[in-house]
Scaffold this motif. Structure first.
Motif, mmCIF file in Angstrom:
data_model
loop_
_atom_site.group_PDB
_atom_site.id
_atom_site.type_symbol
_atom_site.label_atom_id
_atom_site.label_comp_id
_atom_site.label_asym_id
_atom_site.label_seq_id
_atom_site.Cartn_x
_atom_site.Cartn_y
_atom_site.Cartn_z
ATOM 1 N N MET A 133 0.844 -1.199 0.000
ATOM 2 C CA MET A 133 0.000 0.000 0.000
ATOM 3 C C MET A 133 0.881 1.252 0.000
ATOM 4 O O MET A 133 1.869 1.338 0.701
ATOM 5 N N SER A 134 0.504 2.180 -0.775
ATOM 6 C CA SER A 134 1.300 3.397 -0.930
ATOM 7 C C SER A 134 0.837 4.460 0.053
ATOM 8 O O SER A 134 -0.296 4.460 0.509
ATOM 9 N N ASP A 135 1.744 5.340 0.403
ATOM 10 C CA ASP A 135 1.388 6.451 1.280
ATOM 11 C C ASP A 135 0.726 7.577 0.508
ATOM 12 O O ASP A 135 0.249 8.537 1.087
ATOM 13 N N LEU A 136 0.742 7.445 -0.782
ATOM 14 C CA LEU A 136 0.205 8.522 -1.605
ATOM 15 C C LEU A 136 -1.288 8.329 -1.825
ATOM 16 O O LEU A 136 -1.727 7.275 -2.264
ATOM 17 N N TYR A 137 -2.012 9.338 -1.481
ATOM 18 C CA TYR A 137 -3.449 9.265 -1.694
ATOM 19 C C TYR A 137 -3.872 10.281 -2.742
ATOM 20 O O TYR A 137 -3.246 11.328 -2.896
ATOM 21 N N TRP A 138 -4.932 9.950 -3.389
ATOM 22 C CA TRP A 138 -5.526 10.863 -4.352
ATOM 23 C C TRP A 138 -6.729 11.524 -3.721
ATOM 24 O O TRP A 138 -7.367 10.956 -2.847
ATOM 25 N N THR A 139 -7.028 12.708 -4.195
ATOM 26 C CA THR A 139 -8.270 13.351 -3.770
ATOM 27 C C THR A 139 -9.258 13.260 -4.932
ATOM 28 O O THR A 139 -8.857 13.137 -6.091
ATOM 29 N N PRO A 140 -10.564 13.324 -4.618
ATOM 30 C CA PRO A 140 -11.560 13.318 -5.695
ATOM 31 C C PRO A 140 -11.303 14.434 -6.709
ATOM 32 O O PRO A 140 -11.503 14.261 -7.904
ATOM 33 N N GLN A 141 -10.826 15.580 -6.187
ATOM 34 C CA GLN A 141 -10.558 16.727 -7.058
ATOM 35 C C GLN A 141 -9.501 16.386 -8.108
ATOM 36 O O GLN A 141 -9.666 16.671 -9.289
ATOM 37 N N GLN A 142 -8.426 15.754 -7.670
ATOM 38 C CA GLN A 142 -7.351 15.395 -8.604
ATOM 39 C C GLN A 142 -7.850 14.448 -9.693
ATOM 40 O O GLN A 142 -7.564 14.640 -10.869
ATOM 41 N N LEU A 143 -8.603 13.421 -9.246
ATOM 42 C CA LEU A 143 -9.091 12.443 -10.210
ATOM 43 C C LEU A 143 -10.136 13.063 -11.128
ATOM 44 O O LEU A 143 -10.230 12.729 -12.303
ATOM 45 N N ALA A 144 -10.903 14.003 -10.577
ATOM 46 C CA ALA A 144 -11.921 14.682 -11.380
ATOM 47 C C ALA A 144 -11.248 15.483 -12.488
ATOM 48 O O ALA A 144 -11.688 15.465 -13.642
ATOM 49 N N GLU A 145 -10.176 16.185 -12.125
ATOM 50 C CA GLU A 145 -9.466 16.981 -13.125
ATOM 51 C C GLU A 145 -8.888 16.083 -14.215
ATOM 52 O O GLU A 145 -8.946 16.404 -15.397
ATOM 53 N N GLU A 146 -8.355 14.958 -13.777
ATOM 54 C CA GLU A 146 -7.818 14.000 -14.737
ATOM 55 C C GLU A 146 -8.886 13.526 -15.715
ATOM 56 O O GLU A 146 -8.650 13.432 -16.909
ATOM 57 N N ALA A 147 -10.049 13.216 -15.163
ATOM 58 C CA ALA A 147 -11.109 12.633 -15.980
ATOM 59 C C ALA A 147 -11.939 13.707 -16.685
ATOM 60 O O ALA A 147 -12.770 13.393 -17.532
ATOM 61 N N GLY A 148 -11.714 14.959 -16.321
ATOM 62 C CA GLY A 148 -12.476 16.038 -16.941
ATOM 63 C C GLY A 148 -13.924 16.087 -16.481
ATOM 64 O O GLY A 148 -14.825 16.436 -17.235
ATOM 65 N N VAL A 149 -14.134 15.694 -15.231
ATOM 66 C CA VAL A 149 -15.481 15.779 -14.666
ATOM 67 C C VAL A 149 -15.414 16.639 -13.406
ATOM 68 O O VAL A 149 -14.337 17.046 -12.980
ATOM 69 N N SER A 150 -16.592 16.892 -12.813
ATOM 70 C CA SER A 150 -16.569 17.704 -11.597
ATOM 71 C C SER A 150 -16.280 16.813 -10.393
ATOM 72 O O SER A 150 -16.590 15.621 -10.386
ATOM 73 N N ALA A 151 -15.663 17.419 -9.376
ATOM 74 C CA ALA A 151 -15.314 16.663 -8.182
ATOM 75 C C ALA A 151 -16.555 16.076 -7.524
ATOM 76 O O ALA A 151 -16.511 15.008 -6.919
ATOM 77 N N SER A 152 -17.682 16.793 -7.660
ATOM 78 C CA SER A 152 -18.898 16.286 -7.012
ATOM 79 C C SER A 152 -19.341 14.972 -7.646
ATOM 80 O O SER A 152 -19.880 14.103 -6.972
#
Ligand SMILES: [Zn+2]
Ligand SMILES: [Zn+2]
Length: 145
Positions: free
Chosen positions: A1-20
């Motif tokens: 398990m990695s110590d690095l976590y993602w936030t919904p915001q980061q993944l949203a930006e990646e996917a081009g969708v809203s964080a909500s």
């Protein structure tokens, strides 16, 4: 398990969708066992998020975008990227926040002129139980000839 976590915001930006939208998908998909607060998305979950939003990208492109207010996924966009409800709110009082009755609450502790309803300053009319402000009454009295 990695110590690095993602936030919904980061993944949203990646996917081009809203964080909500990402958060909603997470809520619907992941059993947090009653846990609440910020999402900490590990690599495994991030991969699932990416896979999901990659798979649904085409469908999203065909759909109207959702309201830009965080947490709102209504698609009846009225203007400024807001749905009808949020647009109307913004139009009425310049904010998409729901008026939570704080003004109403304040009205319970203060007279309409901002005097505090303290014990000394309050007259309660037994007929209707409504409060009157003594300070206001005094001012009215002073204004009279
Ligand atoms: Zn909205
Ligand atoms: Zn008053």
């Amino acid at each position: 398990m990695s110590d690095l976590y993602w936030t919904p915001q980061q993944l949203a930006e990646e996917a081009g969708v809203s964080a909500s939208i990402v958060r909603r998908w997470l809520r619907e998909t992941v059993d947090r066992a009653g846990e609440s607060g910020a999402w900490l998305i590990d690599d495994d979950l991030a991969a699932r998020v990416r896979a999901h939003f990659a798979a649904t990208a085409a469908a999203r492109a065909a759909r109207p975008t959702a309201c830009s207010v965080d947490g709102c996924d209504r698609t009846d966009i009225k203007g400024r990227g807001f749905c009808l409800v949020h647009y109307n709110r913004w139009y009425r009082h310049g904010s998409t926040e729901k008026r939570d009755g704080s003004e109403h609450q304040r009205a319970k502790t203060h007279c309409p002129h901002g005097h505090k309803y303290t014990e000394e300053n309050t007259i309660v009319f037994p007929s209707d139980g409504r409060r009157r402000c003594r300070a206001c009454r005094k001012q009215i009295g002073k204004g009279r000839p």
